[in-house]
Write a protein that holds these residues in place. Structure first.
Motif, PDB file in Angstrom:
ATOM      1  N   ASP A  91       0.829  -1.214   0.000  1.00  0.00           N
ATOM      2  CA  ASP A  91       0.000   0.000   0.000  1.00  0.00           C
ATOM      3  C   ASP A  91       0.860   1.260   0.000  1.00  0.00           C
ATOM      4  O   ASP A  91       0.582   2.215  -0.728  1.00  0.00           O
TER       5      ASP A  91
ATOM      6  N   MET B 199       2.453   1.728  -3.461  1.00  0.00           N
ATOM      7  CA  MET B 199       1.496   2.232  -4.443  1.00  0.00           C
ATOM      8  C   MET B 199       1.145   3.689  -4.172  1.00  0.00           C
ATOM      9  O   MET B 199       1.005   4.481  -5.109  1.00  0.00           O
TER      10      MET B 199
ATOM     11  N   TYR C 280       1.726   6.797  -6.711  1.00  0.00           N
ATOM     12  CA  TYR C 280       0.626   7.694  -7.059  1.00  0.00           C
ATOM     13  C   TYR C 280       1.005   9.149  -6.803  1.00  0.00           C
ATOM     14  O   TYR C 280       0.664  10.039  -7.592  1.00  0.00           O
TER      15      TYR C 280
END
Length: 53
Positions: A13, A16, A20
């Motif tokens: 998480d 990612m 992003y």
């Protein structure tokens, strides 16, 4: 939380979310093309901001 205490899901998480953040910095910027040095500068900014947390 230290990296050693993170679960695999939390690591994924975080990875990612960082990707992003990079994507948003690039797509929301004024420039359409970046040099390698400019991308490294963006990565450094994200790393420094994460160290401040």
């Amino acid at each position: 939380m230290e990296v050693m205490d993170m679960t695999e899901k939390e690591r994924a998480d975080t990875k990612m979310a960082t990707l992003y953040e990079i994507r948003l910095m690039i797509t929301n910027g004024d420039k359409k093309e970046y040099t390698a040095d400019e991308i490294v500068e963006l990565l450094d900014k994200i790393a420094m901001a994460k160290d401040q947390k």
